[in-house]
Design a protein around this motif. Structure first.
Motif, short mmCIF file in Angstrom:
data_model
loop_
_atom_site.label_atom_id
_atom_site.label_comp_id
_atom_site.label_asym_id
_atom_site.label_seq_id
_atom_site.Cartn_x
_atom_site.Cartn_y
_atom_site.Cartn_z
N PRO A 1273 118.75 14.74 69.00
CA PRO A 1273 118.76 13.83 67.85
C PRO A 1273 117.38 12.67 67.94
CG PRO A 1273 120.36 12.98 69.51
CD PRO A 1273 119.78 14.29 69.97
N GLU A 1274 116.81 12.64 66.99
CA GLU A 1274 115.65 11.83 67.12
C GLU A 1274 115.68 10.36 67.26
OE1 GLU A 1274 112.97 13.84 64.48
OE2 GLU A 1274 113.33 15.56 65.54
N THR A 1275 116.45 9.91 66.16
CA THR A 1275 116.54 8.45 66.08
C THR A 1275 117.81 8.03 66.65
OG1 THR A 1275 117.67 8.78 63.79
CG2 THR A 1275 115.25 8.66 63.98
N GLY A 1276 118.97 8.71 66.70
CA GLY A 1276 120.51 8.32 66.95
C GLY A 1276 121.12 7.59 66.14
N PRO A 1303 119.74 3.76 63.28
CA PRO A 1303 118.85 4.06 64.55
C PRO A 1303 118.87 2.62 65.27
CG PRO A 1303 117.85 5.26 62.74
CD PRO A 1303 118.75 4.08 62.15
N ARG A 1304 118.76 2.81 66.48
CA ARG A 1304 118.66 1.63 67.61
C ARG A 1304 119.60 0.61 67.33
NH1 ARG A 1304 112.12 0.82 68.51
NH2 ARG A 1304 111.75 2.90 68.49
N ASP A 1305 120.52 0.79 66.73
CA ASP A 1305 121.29 -0.47 66.48
C ASP A 1305 122.28 -0.34 67.95
OD1 ASP A 1305 121.03 -1.42 64.05
OD2 ASP A 1305 122.97 -0.90 63.28
N LYS A 1306 122.79 -1.72 68.24
CA LYS A 1306 123.51 -1.81 69.33
C LYS A 1306 124.85 -2.30 68.86
CE LYS A 1306 120.09 -1.53 72.03
NZ LYS A 1306 119.45 -0.64 71.31
N LEU A 1307 125.86 -1.14 68.80
CA LEU A 1307 127.09 -1.40 68.29
C LEU A 1307 128.15 -1.86 69.48
CD1 LEU A 1307 129.25 -1.13 65.95
CD2 LEU A 1307 129.09 1.24 66.37
N PRO A 1433 118.66 9.65 72.80
CA PRO A 1433 118.65 8.40 71.98
C PRO A 1433 120.23 8.03 71.61
CG PRO A 1433 117.47 10.45 71.28
CD PRO A 1433 117.92 10.99 72.34
N LEU A 1434 120.91 8.45 71.97
CA LEU A 1434 122.49 7.75 71.70
C LEU A 1434 123.02 7.63 73.00
CD1 LEU A 1434 124.36 6.92 69.37
CD2 LEU A 1434 125.33 9.44 69.41
N LEU A 1435 123.48 6.50 73.20
CA LEU A 1435 124.18 6.24 74.63
C LEU A 1435 125.53 5.64 74.27
CD1 LEU A 1435 124.28 5.66 77.74
CD2 LEU A 1435 123.20 3.62 77.11
N VAL A 1436 126.46 6.03 74.90
CA VAL A 1436 127.93 5.63 74.85
C VAL A 1436 128.16 4.94 76.22
CG1 VAL A 1436 130.37 6.06 74.36
CG2 VAL A 1436 128.70 7.26 73.18
N LEU A 1437 128.44 3.76 76.15
CA LEU A 1437 128.77 2.75 77.24
C LEU A 1437 130.25 2.52 77.37
CD1 LEU A 1437 127.81 1.40 79.88
CD2 LEU A 1437 127.36 -0.52 78.38
N PHE A 1460 117.21 0.97 77.64
CA PHE A 1460 117.61 1.65 76.38
C PHE A 1460 117.47 0.83 75.20
CE2 PHE A 1460 120.21 3.31 79.87
CZ PHE A 1460 120.17 4.57 79.62
N ALA A 1461 116.49 0.33 75.04
CA ALA A 1461 116.06 -0.93 74.00
C ALA A 1461 115.90 0.17 72.89
CB ALA A 1461 114.99 -1.53 74.17
N SER A 1462 115.53 1.41 72.96
CA SER A 1462 114.79 2.25 71.80
C SER A 1462 116.12 3.07 71.47
CB SER A 1462 113.68 3.03 72.26
OG SER A 1462 114.13 3.81 73.38
N CYS A 1463 117.37 3.17 72.06
CA CYS A 1463 118.24 4.04 71.75
C CYS A 1463 119.34 3.16 70.94
CB CYS A 1463 119.10 4.37 73.04
SG CYS A 1463 117.68 5.09 74.28
#
Length: 1517
Positions: A1273-1276, A1303-1307, A1433-1437, A1460-1463
């Motif tokens: 995925p390019e943008t996540g 994209p790039r949201d922090k949820l 581009p997609l990180l699950v924490l 991970f600012a850009s993810c």
């Protein structure tokens, strides 16, 4: 003719008269012989063997069989007999005093001897009753002998009586004998029954008792008492309740103390022989003169021999008698052949036939009981060893524990201890084989003279050759064991970390690793296969070479006199046959003994490992404080290792609350371990008194119900139990769980969340009501409000434990003000200790620590906060403000880690169950672990087909063809000999026709060469085929298991059960099945050969083939049905032993801390006993079968002999020899055939079990053709469209969730326990497939991708950091996809670079099983480094909650923000602070999306759920 002997004058008549007895058509024994030998023999027997009964009487633990009809009758009849003999004596005296007729000594001696002997039998009878012996074999045989020995005299008396003139008076002798004989027959019949059970017994009998004790002696001889079970097993599949309880002498209660006694002795001996040691157990004061590694370990062998040798010896005696009897049949065969040749009266032929039958029956009985004895000894050894290993594993010191993994220790129990059971039965062959060979040679010498030496030479040459092969096999064996251990260990880790592997899409890497080890293993096995077929080549050509060379030498050495006659050829042939068995067995035994000796070495190494030093902690009651450490230096490793804790001085006053604080890795948990005596004390003194309860950092939960986990073996007291549950905040959880506190918890507590596990662990401690509590950070994994509740109600100054002594490791600063003493640790030393106020004033390490965590307190309650701020301000002045600013940003709010591990079936476990569910439904519903399937009924043909296809058609066909050809050659060569022996034309005018003789020899040789060739080809084809099958099946099993879904397979199948398939069942495919199949094919074809030979030589035999075949088939069906079920029950009852064992090793420190070792040992022993009670009937089934089959075999021998006698006029002696010598073999082959058939059936079950797992339901494909682009995925960007996820059909855990993440949201994802936060991540990774709706990443529906294409492109930092053994590098990058620079860069960002550079091996640092040699915080950072490497581009924490101190947590948060600012980052939050700066917050409640907006926006809405959560957490006032 008569012999003159001293006995003639003793009797007054001749002792022996051959004319009357042997050379006549109507044989008769002389009166003197009847008066002496036939009376003395039984009596002598009783006097000699009475000691056996005495031995049993002295060793019996039971007493007082009640008087009853049976034993009273026995006693009365014996008294009558004594009276009768007194009368006989009186008559003799009367006659001699009257001088009516001369009375000889025999007439006095005979009654006197009988009176004494009957007296002895009455005494034995009385004491047997008194000492609880229900059936006496000695007396049974005594009466049997009397009855048999009395028959000739009975016949004589009747004939004499008939020959009296009519007017003569009946003689006294006749009347006396006619009274005497029925009485002894009656006694014999009475001795066939067993007495009643004894009244006084030390044993407690549980369920149905073993019928053996209630069986009479004949029933014991033939195992008829097993009939009912065989019948049941034939009618329906057996279940556990059908089995009998274990006989008390075989149970752990009896075997273990016996072994322990001698083992302790050999340990003491070792202490003495190893030079003066200061103590018996290693204590800090031990004086080691010899270096550790040179010390001779104590061996378990002597202890085993002393404990169980008695039974073994008795068995060996039975074997000895059997071996001697083996050589009687060839002699009888010789007589039979000469009987057919010469004209002798018919009765002799029948006598020989009967003698053959009796001889065979005796052998059958002896062997059966020999094997039973041996299996019993093996069982007892296994019980003793298993228990010894278990006890040892609970006492292992930490350094020793590191040397062997759980898997290896379990292997000791499952494989090495099991070897003993298998070996004991054949161990005696080590002396018995040479003895049989020697006897055979002795008899052969008598027939063939020195020519035998030619044959002997061959045997002697073959022994070293065999030795060489066996040695090579041994080294291969060790190699294979090593690989197998490696493979099982790796597999164990894979199964334990399967959830993480799936999320990382790392299965292929591990699959490759396992297959690489497997290939090495297969390579070793292939070499073994070649060696094995070499051995079978040698062993098949040995017998032939021996016979051929012997006859060759015999005929050539003296052509004129050495004519091969039928007697010579076939008697020597049958002697050679006799020799064949021991010769064939020797290599097996040698190999088996070697395997066992390897096992013994492994066991010795383990049993001699260092133990925890019990004396390192004193328990001096006089000490005022309950816990004291003075100048303590402690280490985890060997004594000479660097201390982890240095100069610790600590005094914990009674009833105080001591907090231990410090950064990660400063030694807080180690300090508790030192108090428990878990660490090696280098110097100093530790003293504790009073009972201890311990709550470890990682809760140890047993696979049992919740209630059992809390009670932990204490009786249930409802009131205090309810109280404990309330104070530990477990009540709400119990209400939510489907079975309440009866919910069954999976292995390692898999269906509880971290917080629940912690609270259960705490509740266990509180319920234990100990004097001292050691709490290792129990509040780390729970919500802040729950934490406060627990602190107030349990730990704090007003809690339930306020009067107990509490040592509490914590990261929770807010409660420190309420503690009595704060101990600050830094790098393994106490840097400061004192009350909270006192430490604040010092402005030292503690003040820094506090500042760091100040913001943590902001949320507890504002008023408290002000007090603390003032405290700090007064002490620190101006710097306070800036420091606080810094600390605020690192704030953390602990919130309940409800992240339920995958496969929690969170939804289903968390949902409230409707009241409509009945109790039984509840039980079913909350049963997570399904019972292991025991396949019932016979193994299906499809399984055989599956296996044969795996073996390969070519190999199967070659094997069968070659075996047929082999039989043709074998039968042919023997027929050829019969022809030769019957050829009267070979002698022309008194000289031997040389040309004809050479022709006979040449053809015989050629036929032999054919045998040898066909054997080697067939065995090689078979071995290679079975290996190919083993390889293929293991590969499919591995693939099947790795591709099984987490939900639906791994969450309801215990690891031990899957592991069992990979160790035990694969081992069967590798080692057992090839041997078994080899045995089966050769047996089957040789039985065919035998039947063919007998039928052709005596066609009458065909009449009995059909009925015998039928009986044989029926017995076999009965046996196989029962035996298979028993084997299955046995293997199912074996798993719990190992899973309990594995569990105990993991929780050893907890078990020791609570002091419940004995209870766990008992539990383990009861599981072993249960397993043995399934194993014992299957041993008996074996013997039950053997006796019945051998009886059929004996009947075949008898028929062959009788038909030979009947057809004596029309048959060549050579053919008789051929037929009977073949028949003599059949008993053994028949027996082996059924045994092998059932062995094949029981072992093929392994294929069935492997096939079952290889074909489990699979998850979706890993890779699909039309995968996403390389850069996806390019943008996540993430879209959820009406997503519904469920663990079980109809029970959604998430319902209709729709939302879009740019994209790039922090949820941030928040919600109370069980809201479905984790379920969402599981859905993202498709661990749980969507039941409805879909998930789009970058516009691609993830359901259309292969699992690995999906999982490898998104990253997760899981909640529980799982590492695998291997290098640190392989833990970060198993596919070797990244360069070293990239890895170092990731480590740097994860703040691990300094640590890794400090390691001697750097990136190649070996990580222990489960990452044991890194602290939990470090493991968490390694997981972060993994994520940094993948950087998708997609990180699950999945926010880690437990065990990470604030510094580490702060590091992780910082790194994630910068790197991970850009993810697009999805954070499952347990602390609201961490997500306050996120772009959006998703609030889930009961599986539904209730709020979705920016955090500030939600906070402004006072009615939002988010606001109320923030308020609870103290973020808003």
């Amino acid at each position: 003719m008569s012999y003159n002997s001293t006995l003639d004058s003793f009797c007054g008549t001749p002792f022996w008269n051959s004319t009357a007895t042997w050379y006549t058509d109507n044989p008769e024994l002389t009166p003197c012989f009847q008066q002496t030998v036939l009376i003395w023999t039984p009596c002598l027997y009783l006097w000699v063997f009475a000691f056996l009964d005495l031995y049993y009487i002295f060793n019996s633990k039971e007493r007082n069989i009640p008087w009853n009809i049976l034993n009273i009758t026995k006693l009365l009849v014996t008294c009558l007999l004594i009276v009768l003999k007194f009368v006989d004596l009186g008559v003799a005296v009367h006659l001699s005093s009257n001088g009516e007729k001369e009375v000889y000594n025999a007439n006095y001696y005979s009654p006197v001897i009988k009176i004494l002997t009957f007296g002895l039998s009455a005494t034995l009878l009385f004491y047997n009753r008194k000492y609880g012996m229900r059936a006496s074999g000695v007396l049974f045989f005594f009466w049997l002998l009397l009855v048999v020995a009395g028959i000739p005299q009975l016949r004589s008396e009747i004939i004499d009586h008939k020959n009296l003139d009519d007017d003569e008076n009946v003689k006294y002798n006749f009347i006396s004998y006619m009274v005497y004989y029925p009485l002894i027959v009656l006694m014999f019949i009475l001795n066939c029954f067993a007495d009643l059970p004894p009244k006084d017994t030390p044993y407690k009998y549980q369920k149905n008792q073993c019928p053996e004790n209630a069986a009479g002696f004949p029933s014991r001889l033939t195992f008829s008492w097993f009939d009912p079970l065989a019948l049941t097993g034939f009618r329906r599949s057996l279940v556990e309740n059908d089995l009998w309880a274990l006989n008390p002498p075989d149970s752990s209660k009896e075997c273990v103390p016996k072994f322990d006694k001698f083992w302790e002795r050999s340990l003491k001996k070792r202490e003495l022989s190893n030079g003066t040691k200061a103590t018996y157990r290693k204590t800090s004061a031990s004086v080691n003169f010899k270096p550790e590694n040179e010390k001779k370990p104590a061996s378990i062998l002597p202890a085993l021999c002393l404990a169980f040798g008695g039974q073994f010896l008795f068995g060996s005696i039975l074997k000895l008698i059997n071996d001697i009897l083996m050589f009687i049949s060839p002699q009888l065969l010789k007589l039979l052949i000469s009987f057919v040749k010469n004209d002798e009266p018919d009765w002799k032929g029948y006598a020989y036939a009967v003698a053959l039958l009796l001889c065979a029956i005796t052998q059958t009985m002896l062997l059966a009981h020999y094997f039973t004895r041996m299996y019993l000894v093996g069982m007892r050894i296994r019980t003793a060893l298993t228990s010894a290993i278990y006890r040892k594993s609970l006492r292992l010191s930490n350094s020793a524990r590191k040397e062997s993994t759980v898997g290896e220790i379990v292997n000791l129990m499952s494989v090495d201890a099991q070897r003993f059971v298998e070996l004991t039965a054949y161990l005696n062959m080590i002396w018995s084989a040479p003895l049989q060979i020697a006897l055979a040679l002795y008899f052969l010498w008598a027939i063939l003279g020195p020519s035998v030496l030619a044959g002997l030479a061959v045997m002697i040459i073959l022994i070293p050759v065999n030795g060489l092969i066996a040695n090579r096999v041994k080294t291969l064996q060790i190699k294979q064991m090593k690989y197998k251990d490696e493979r099982v260990k790796l597999m164990n880790e894979v199964l334990n970390g399967i959830k993480v592997l799936k999320m990382y899409a790392w299965e292929p890497s591990f699959e490759d690793q396992i297959l690489q080890i497997r290939n090495k293993e297969m390579h070793v096995l292939k070499q073994t296969a070649y060696l094995n077929s070499a051995t079978s080549f040698i062993w098949s050509c040995a017998p032939f070479l021996v016979t051929f060379l012997t006859f060759f030498t015999y005929v050539i050495s003296d052509p004129e006199n050495n004519i091969p006659t039928a007697e010579r050829i076939f008697v020597s042939m049958s002697l050679f046959f006799t020799m064949n068995v021991p010769l064939g067995f020797l290599p097996f035994i040698i190999v088996s003994a070697i395997e066992t000796s390897v096992g013994i070495k492994r066991l010795n190494k383990f049993m001699n490992c260092d133990e925890l030093d019990i004396s390192s902690v004193d328990h001096d009651k006089k000490e005022p404080s309950p816990i004291v450490i003075e100048n303590g230096n402690f280490t985890w490793g060997e004594k000479d290792a660097d201390p982890v804790l240095k100069n610790i001085n600590l005094n914990v006053p009674r009833g105080s609350l001591v907090a231990i604080v410090g950064a990660v890795g400063s030694g807080k948990s180690s300090l508790l371990a030192a108090m428990l005596g878990e660490m090696n004390k280098i110097s100093g003194r530790v003293n504790t008194h009073g009972s201890i309860a311990y709550v470890p950092q990682q809760a140890w939960i047993q696979n049992a119900t919740l209630q059992d986990n809390i009670l932990f073996g204490k009786p249930l007291q409802q009131q205090s139990y309810n109280n404990v549950i309330n104070v530990c905040a477990l009540k709400p959880d119990f209400d939510v769980l489907p079975g309440g506190d009866q919910t069954e918890i999976g292995e390692k507590g898999i269906n509880l969340s971290g917080g629940q596990k912690q609270r259960v662990s705490l509740a266990r401690a509180v319920y234990h009501e100990a004097d001292n509590y050691l709490l290792d950070d129990p509040l780390s994994a729970v919500d802040s409000h729950v934490g406060k509740h627990i602190f107030d109600k349990v730990i704090g100054p007003a809690g339930l434990l306020k009067d107990r002594t509490r040592v509490w490791v914590t990261h929770n600063v807010s409660y420190l003000a309420q503690t009595d003493l704060v101990v600050v640790l830094r790098d393994g030393q106490v840097s400061e200790a004192g009350s909270y106020q006192h430490l604040l004033e010092k402005k030292g390490a503690f003040a820094d620590f506090l500042l760091h965590h100040l913001s943590d307190i902001e949320k507890t309650s504002p008023d408290e906060l002000d007090v603390l701020k003032q405290d700090l301000e007064t002490k620190l002045g101006t710097e306070f403000q800036n420091k606080l600013q810094r600390a605020r940003s690192l704030s953390e709010s602990t919130s309940e880690s409800e992240q339920t591990p995958a496969g929690d079936r969170a939804g289903s476990v968390k949902q409230k169950t409707p009241d409509a569910l009945t109790q039984s439904n509840l039980k079913e519903k909350n049963k997570l672990i399904e019972a292991e399937k025991a396949e019932t009924g016979s193994v299906k043909w499809s399984i055989y087909k599956h296996y044969l296809m795996s073996v390969g058609v070519f190999a199967s066909v070659v094997t069968i063809l070659m075996n047929l050809i082999l039989q043709v050659f074998q039968v042919g060569s023997n027929y050829w000999l019969a022809e030769w022996s019957s050829d009267s034309k070979i002698i022309v005018n008194g000289t031997v026709d040389r040309a004809k003789r050479d022709m006979y020899l040449g053809v015989y040789g050629a036929l032999g060469a054919g045998q040898v060739l066909s054997v080697s080809v067939s065995s090689l084809a078979l071995y290679l085929g079975t290996l190919a099958a083993a390889r293929a099946l293991h590969a499919t099993l591995l693939a099947g298991v790795l591709r099984a879904p987490s939900i639906g397979f791994f969450d309801c199948t215990p690891v031990g059960r899957v592991l069992n398939r990979f160790s035990k069942d694969v081992d069967v495919l590798d080692n057992t099945l090839p041997m078994t199949l080899r045995g089966w094919t050769s047996c089957f074809f040789s039985v065919l050969g035998t039947l063919f030979v007998i039928s052709v030589s005596t066609p009458l035999f065909l009449v009995i083939v059909v009925p015998v075949g039928l009986i044989y088939y029926v017995i076999q069906r009965f046996y196989v049905a029962t035996s298979r079920q028993l084997k299955r029950l046995e293997s199912i009852s074996r798993s719990p032993i190992y899973s309990h064992f594995g569990e105990s090793i993991t929780g050893a420190s907890t078990i020791r801390a609570y002091g419940v070792t004995d209870r766990f040992i008992e539990e383990s022993e009861s599981r072993v006993d249960h397993n043995q009670s399934c194993y014992y009937p299957s041993c008996i089934a074996n013997r039950w079968l053997a006796i019945r089959l051998e009886m059929i075999g004996n009947f075949i021998i008898f028929s062959a002999a009788v038909f030979a006698v009947l057809g004596r006029n029309s048959i060549y002696p050579g053919i008789v020899g051929l037929s009977i010598s073949y028949a003599l073999q059949i008993t053994q082959t028949l027996n082996w055939l059924v045994r092998m058939t059932s062995e094949v059936e029981t072992n093929i079950v392994a294929v069935e079990r492997i096939k079952e797992y290889a074909e489990t339901e699979q998850e979706a494909a890993w890779n699909l053709e039309k995968g996403p682009g390389a850069t996806w995925p390019e943008t996540g960007a993430l879209q959820l469209e009406q997503l519904t996820l469920e663990y079980r059909p109809g029970e959604p855990a998430l319902r209709d969730v729709t939302c879009t993440v740019a994209p790039r949201d922090k949820l941030g994802i928040v919600g109370r326990t069980g809201a479905g936060k984790s379920t969402l991540t599981l859905g993202l990774f498709r661990i749980v497939e969507a039941a409805a709706g879909r998930i789009l990443i970058d516009g691609v529906d993830i359901a259309t991708l292969g699992l690995h294409q999906l999982r490898s492109r998104i990253t997760i930092i899981p909640q529980e950091p799982i590492l695998f053994s291997g290098t640190l590098r392989s833990n970060l990058d198993p596919f070797e996809a990244y360069s070293d620079e990239e890895i170092w860069r990731a480590l740097e960002h994860a703040h691990l670079r300094a640590f890794v550079q400090g390691l001697p091996a750097g990136l190649r640092h070996e990580v222990a099983e489960g990452g044991e040699n890194l602290s939990v915080g470090q493991r968490q950072l390694v997981c972060l480094a993994r994520a940094l490497l993948r950087k998708t581009p997609l990180l699950v924490l999945d926010e880690a909650t437990a065990a990470v101190d604030l510094e580490t947590d702060d590091l992780i948060q910082k790194t994630i923000r910068s790197e991970f600012a850009s993810c697009t980052v999805l954070t499952i939050a347990h602390r609201l602070n961490t997500i306050m700066d996120s772009t959006k917050v998703m609030v889930l409640d009961r599986g539904q999306l209730v709020e979705y907006a920016a955090p500030q926006q939600l906070l402004n809405d006072k009615n939002s759920i988010f606001y109320s959560m923030a308020k609870d957490a103290g973020i808003v006032n």
